[in-house]
Design a protein around this motif. Structure first.
Motif, short mmCIF file in Angstrom:
data_model
loop_
_atom_site.label_atom_id
_atom_site.label_comp_id
_atom_site.label_asym_id
_atom_site.label_seq_id
_atom_site.Cartn_x
_atom_site.Cartn_y
_atom_site.Cartn_z
N LYS A 5 -28.73 -1.16 74.53
CA LYS A 5 -28.10 0.15 74.36
C LYS A 5 -28.60 1.08 75.45
CE LYS A 5 -27.50 -0.28 69.41
NZ LYS A 5 -27.75 0.28 68.08
N VAL A 6 -27.65 1.75 76.09
CA VAL A 6 -27.98 2.78 77.05
C VAL A 6 -27.67 4.10 76.36
CG1 VAL A 6 -27.46 3.77 79.31
CG2 VAL A 6 -27.41 1.29 79.00
N CYS A 14 -27.53 8.47 83.51
CA CYS A 14 -27.05 7.60 82.42
C CYS A 14 -26.01 6.62 82.95
CB CYS A 14 -26.44 8.43 81.30
SG CYS A 14 -27.56 9.64 80.58
N GLN A 15 -25.10 7.10 83.77
CA GLN A 15 -24.07 6.25 84.35
C GLN A 15 -24.69 5.20 85.27
OE1 GLN A 15 -21.51 9.09 86.24
NE2 GLN A 15 -20.70 9.87 84.32
N GLU A 18 -26.44 2.53 83.11
CA GLU A 18 -25.46 1.65 82.45
C GLU A 18 -24.87 0.65 83.45
OE1 GLU A 18 -21.39 1.73 79.76
OE2 GLU A 18 -21.95 3.53 80.87
N SER A 19 -24.46 1.12 84.61
CA SER A 19 -23.85 0.20 85.59
C SER A 19 -24.88 -0.81 86.11
CB SER A 19 -23.18 0.96 86.73
OG SER A 19 -24.11 1.67 87.49
N ARG A 22 -25.39 -3.46 83.34
CA ARG A 22 -24.22 -4.36 83.27
C ARG A 22 -24.20 -5.33 84.46
NH1 ARG A 22 -20.77 -3.11 79.24
NH2 ARG A 22 -20.84 -1.00 78.37
N VAL A 34 -23.85 -5.03 75.99
CA VAL A 34 -24.31 -3.73 76.48
C VAL A 34 -23.43 -2.65 75.86
CG1 VAL A 34 -24.74 -2.29 78.51
CG2 VAL A 34 -25.05 -4.78 78.65
N LYS A 36 -22.92 1.63 75.27
CA LYS A 36 -23.26 2.99 75.70
C LYS A 36 -23.25 3.87 74.46
CE LYS A 36 -23.71 6.23 78.91
NZ LYS A 36 -24.14 7.39 78.20
#
Length: 79
Positions: A5-6, A14-15, A18-19, A22, A34, A36
């Motif tokens: 979990k992000v 945050c972006q 997450e990227s 992934r 994964v 968000k």
């Protein structure tokens, strides 16, 4: 399967996290989901004080930073 979990409202960090997560999961063929999380209440349940937060298998691994790729990979591999 690994649960990732992000946590974060959608800020640039945050972006980025997450990227990055992934990409690491895909590149290393890791069996992980994964997710968000943008819900403030759910983020508070993990006790993080700053975003982004990274939670792997319900354990907070980091918050307030974007960890280095090798550190994320280590956590995903159980380290």
């Amino acid at each position: 399967m690994i649960s990732v979990k992000v946590l974060g409202p959608g800020c640039k960090k945050c972006q980025t996290l997450e990227s990055k997560v992934r990409e690491i999961v895909s590149k290393n063929n890791i069996d992980a989901v994964v997710e968000k999380v943008t819900d403030i209440q759910e983020m508070m349940n993990y006790g993080i004080m700053m975003t982004p937060g990274l939670v792997i298998n319900d354990q907070v691994k980091s918050f307030g930073i974007v960890p280095k790729e090798d550190q994320i990979l280590k956590w995903l591999n159980g380290g």
